[in-house]
Design a protein around this motif. Structure first.
Motif, PDB file in Angstrom:
ATOM      1  N   VAL A 107       0.860  -1.188   0.000  1.00 19.23           N
ATOM      2  CA  VAL A 107       0.000   0.000   0.000  1.00 19.23           C
ATOM      3  C   VAL A 107       0.894   1.236   0.000  1.00 19.23           C
ATOM      4  O   VAL A 107       1.692   1.419   0.917  1.00 19.23           O
ATOM      5  CB  VAL A 107      -0.925   0.009   1.232  1.00 19.23           C
ATOM      6  N   PRO A 108       0.795   2.084  -1.027  1.00 21.62           N
ATOM      7  CA  PRO A 108       1.604   3.299  -1.056  1.00 21.62           C
ATOM      8  C   PRO A 108       1.206   4.236   0.091  1.00 21.62           C
ATOM      9  O   PRO A 108       0.044   4.314   0.466  1.00 21.62           O
ATOM     10  CB  PRO A 108       1.271   3.941  -2.401  1.00 21.62           C
ATOM     11  N   ARG A 109       2.204   4.934   0.646  1.00 21.35           N
ATOM     12  CA  ARG A 109       1.950   5.870   1.754  1.00 21.35           C
ATOM     13  C   ARG A 109       2.709   7.169   1.516  1.00 21.35           C
ATOM     14  O   ARG A 109       3.668   7.200   0.766  1.00 21.35           O
ATOM     15  CB  ARG A 109       2.442   5.278   3.081  1.00 21.35           C
ATOM     16  N   ILE A 110       2.273   8.200   2.199  1.00 22.60           N
ATOM     17  CA  ILE A 110       2.980   9.475   2.202  1.00 22.60           C
ATOM     18  C   ILE A 110       3.422   9.733   3.631  1.00 22.60           C
ATOM     19  O   ILE A 110       2.622   9.664   4.565  1.00 22.60           O
ATOM     20  CB  ILE A 110       2.089  10.625   1.693  1.00 22.60           C
ATOM     21  N   GLY A 111       4.704  10.027   3.816  1.00 19.45           N
ATOM     22  CA  GLY A 111       5.241  10.331   5.132  1.00 19.45           C
ATOM     23  C   GLY A 111       5.458  11.827   5.281  1.00 19.45           C
ATOM     24  O   GLY A 111       5.934  12.483   4.361  1.00 19.45           O
ATOM     25  N   VAL A 112       5.066  12.373   6.416  1.00 17.07           N
ATOM     26  CA  VAL A 112       5.241  13.784   6.704  1.00 17.07           C
ATOM     27  C   VAL A 112       5.987  13.910   8.026  1.00 17.07           C
ATOM     28  O   VAL A 112       5.552  13.389   9.044  1.00 17.07           O
ATOM     29  CB  VAL A 112       3.886  14.524   6.787  1.00 17.07           C
ATOM     30  N   ILE A 113       7.131  14.579   7.990  1.00 19.41           N
ATOM     31  CA  ILE A 113       7.937  14.792   9.186  1.00 19.41           C
ATOM     32  C   ILE A 113       7.893  16.282   9.517  1.00 19.41           C
ATOM     33  O   ILE A 113       8.329  17.100   8.706  1.00 19.41           O
ATOM     34  CB  ILE A 113       9.393  14.338   8.970  1.00 19.41           C
ATOM     35  N   PRO A 114       7.340  16.656  10.677  1.00 18.73           N
ATOM     36  CA  PRO A 114       7.321  18.088  11.022  1.00 18.73           C
ATOM     37  C   PRO A 114       8.704  18.585  11.404  1.00 18.73           C
ATOM     38  O   PRO A 114       9.526  17.832  11.918  1.00 18.73           O
ATOM     39  CB  PRO A 114       6.380  18.147  12.216  1.00 18.73           C
TER      40      PRO A 114
END
Length: 78
Positions: free
Chosen positions: A70-77
Motif C-alpha cells: 500500500v503506497p503511503r505518504i510520510g510527513v515529518i514536522p
C-alpha cells in the motif's frame, strides 16, 4: 536491517544534525522523490521496493514492483 529510512538535516550554519531513524518503514523501499517546506519534509513510500537478496541469490534485479504494498505518504514536522 532496520532502520530502512534515516532522516537528517543541516542547521543554518551547515552543521549536520543527529540522524532520526524512521522505524515505520518495515522493509527497504525506493524513495525517489521528496519535498521540503518551511514546516515539513514529505516523502512517498511507493510500490517499488528494494530487495538486494534477489540479485545476490537469484541473479534478478534488486528493484521491483510490489502491487500488494500500500503506497503511503510520510510527513515529518520540522
Amino acid at each position: 536491517m532496520p532502520p530502512f529510512l534515516t532522516f537528517f538535516h543541516f542547521d543554518a550554519d551547515g552543521n549536520k544534525q543527529p540522524d532520526v531513524s524512521i522505524f515505520t518503514m518495515t522493509r527497504p523501499s525506493f524513495l525517489h522523490d521528496f519535498a521540503i517546506t518551511k514546516k515539513h519534509e514529505i516523502f512517498g513510500d511507493i510500490q517499488i521496493g528494494m530487495n538486494p537478496m534477489d540479485m545476490l541469490v537469484g541473479g534478478g534485479s534488486p528493484v521491483g514492483a510490489d502491487p500488494a504494498k500500500v503506497p503511503r505518504i510520510g510527513v515529518i514536522p520540522r
